[in-house]
Design a protein around this motif. Structure first.
Motif, short mmCIF file in Angstrom:
data_model
loop_
_atom_site.label_atom_id
_atom_site.label_comp_id
_atom_site.label_asym_id
_atom_site.label_seq_id
_atom_site.Cartn_x
_atom_site.Cartn_y
_atom_site.Cartn_z
N ASP A 1 0.68 -1.26 0.33
CA ASP A 1 -0.04 0.04 -0.13
C ASP A 1 0.84 1.61 0.28
O ASP A 1 0.40 1.82 -0.33
CB ASP A 1 -1.05 0.15 1.76
CG ASP A 1 -2.39 -0.95 0.92
OD1 ASP A 1 -2.33 -1.14 -0.38
OD2 ASP A 1 -2.70 -1.55 1.72
N SER A 2 1.74 1.53 1.21
CA SER A 2 2.72 3.04 1.00
C SER A 2 3.94 2.91 0.26
O SER A 2 4.49 1.95 0.03
CB SER A 2 2.39 3.02 2.58
OG SER A 2 4.04 2.10 3.15
N LEU A 3 4.26 4.20 0.04
CA LEU A 3 5.13 4.86 -0.69
C LEU A 3 6.17 3.63 0.51
O LEU A 3 7.30 3.65 -0.22
CB LEU A 3 4.94 5.76 -0.99
CG LEU A 3 6.64 6.71 -1.71
CD1 LEU A 3 6.57 5.63 -3.04
CD2 LEU A 3 6.55 8.31 -1.85
N SER B 1 11.58 0.92 0.85
CA SER B 1 11.97 0.52 1.88
C SER B 1 12.63 -0.42 1.58
O SER B 1 14.00 -1.41 1.12
CB SER B 1 11.74 0.42 3.59
OG SER B 1 10.33 -0.78 2.78
N ARG B 2 12.35 -2.10 0.78
CA ARG B 2 12.96 -2.99 0.00
C ARG B 2 13.60 -2.42 -1.10
O ARG B 2 14.60 -3.27 -0.97
CB ARG B 2 11.79 -3.16 -0.69
CG ARG B 2 10.49 -3.56 0.18
CD ARG B 2 9.05 -4.83 -0.56
NE ARG B 2 8.93 -5.18 0.51
CZ ARG B 2 8.44 -6.20 -0.10
NH1 ARG B 2 8.39 -6.67 -0.87
NH2 ARG B 2 6.52 -6.62 1.43
N TYR B 3 14.20 -1.33 -1.31
CA TYR B 3 15.05 -1.18 -2.66
C TYR B 3 15.95 0.51 -2.12
O TYR B 3 17.43 0.41 -2.83
CB TYR B 3 14.77 -0.11 -3.59
CG TYR B 3 13.73 -1.35 -4.74
CD1 TYR B 3 14.23 -2.53 -5.63
CD2 TYR B 3 12.49 -1.46 -4.19
CE1 TYR B 3 13.18 -3.09 -5.81
CE2 TYR B 3 10.85 -2.38 -4.87
CZ TYR B 3 11.83 -3.34 -5.34
OH TYR B 3 11.23 -4.34 -6.27
N PHE B 4 15.54 0.73 -0.91
CA PHE B 4 16.38 2.10 -0.98
C PHE B 4 17.68 2.09 0.49
O PHE B 4 16.75 0.85 1.15
CB PHE B 4 15.85 3.83 -0.77
CG PHE B 4 15.53 3.87 -1.91
CD1 PHE B 4 15.77 3.37 -3.63
CD2 PHE B 4 14.67 5.19 -2.05
CE1 PHE B 4 15.34 4.00 -4.35
CE2 PHE B 4 14.06 5.65 -2.75
CZ PHE B 4 14.71 5.14 -4.12
N ASP B 5 18.54 2.15 0.70
CA ASP B 5 19.28 2.13 1.56
C ASP B 5 18.84 3.34 2.95
O ASP B 5 17.89 3.46 2.69
CB ASP B 5 20.65 2.79 1.97
CG ASP B 5 21.53 2.29 0.99
OD1 ASP B 5 21.63 0.67 0.93
OD2 ASP B 5 22.94 2.81 0.32
#
Length: 241
Positions: free
Chosen positions: A74-76, A81-85
């Protein structure tokens, strides 16, 4: 400063900014925030996964069955958080009393928060949280007696502590509107001018706001027949805890 919807409506789909910052990203639907990502060379996304997810009761969303797990997010904040540090901020500075954040610290943040309470407040040794039991009735998604009591408390704080900013948080929108109407009429009868800083919101859109005194109007109670309906708004949905 603009909402993701405004960014999509105003700016062309190209890299216009050196840095795009999202605040309260746990409240932003992923599909509404992604277009803003394309308009920045760098992106910083701030949010708290322990806060409420985006609330879609009054919003239309495109939905189609898919086995892609990314489309179920749902949320950005959760998606990126799965891709960025990721960096965690552990300093909590808003609660002048330890009581206000202690439950959340232990049950949601695993005791990792570094608390910075106000020494003068601690020395007073007064409870930071008080409970008022109201013999109210749940009817038409509102609790009239409780709303009236909330208004009494607000006016009392205004008279005794005019320097303090007040916030009222309800657990649904009808109760919020009832409190607002009753407060407006009661203040007018008493000849009081409500301060511009006063905050009256429901639980889904209050996150990020800060006031000296917060009054929760939980509202839920038995109906006229004495039956307690076990529906508690956001508390019943996934992530509502």
């Amino acid at each position: 400063m603009a909402s993701p919807e405004s960014v999509s409506a105003i700016f062309p789909m190209q890299q216009l900014f050196d840095l795009v910052i999202f605040d309260e990203a746990s409240q932003c639907f992923a599909e509404r925030g992604i277009p803003s990502l394309y308009r920045g060379r760098q992106v910083l996304i701030a949010g708290d996964t322990k806060q409420l997810r985006p609330f879609e009761l009054y919003q239309a969303r495109w939905d189609e069955g898919s086995e892609d797990i990314e489309l179920e997010i749902d949320s950005l904040l959760e998606l990126t958080s799965r891709y960025f540090d990721t960096s965690f901020l552990n300093g909590h500075y808003r609660s002048q009393s330890l009581e206000l954040i202690d439950f959340s610290n232990h049950n949601f943040y695993r005791g990792k928060l570094q608390l910075m309470p106000d020494r003068k407040v601690l020395e007073q040794k007064k409870p930071a949280i008080s409970y008022i039991l109201v013999d109210g009735i749940w009817e038409n998604q509102t609790n009239q007696r409780e709303a009236e009591k909330v208004v009494d408390v607000v006016l009392e704080v205004m008279r005794q502590h005019p320097e303090k900013e007040i916030g009222v948080v309800s657990f649904n929108q009808p109760q919020q509107e009832l409190v607002q109407d009753l407060l407006d009429s009661s203040a007018a009868k008493a000849g009081l001018a409500l301060p511009q800083s006063i905050l009256i919101k429901n639980i889904e859109n209050v996150q990020g706001d800060e006031r000296d005194v917060i009054i929760f109007s939980i509202g839920y109670a038995a109906d006229k027949a004495g039956k307690m309906n076990m529906h508690f708004g956001s508390l019943n949905i996934a992530g509502g805890e």
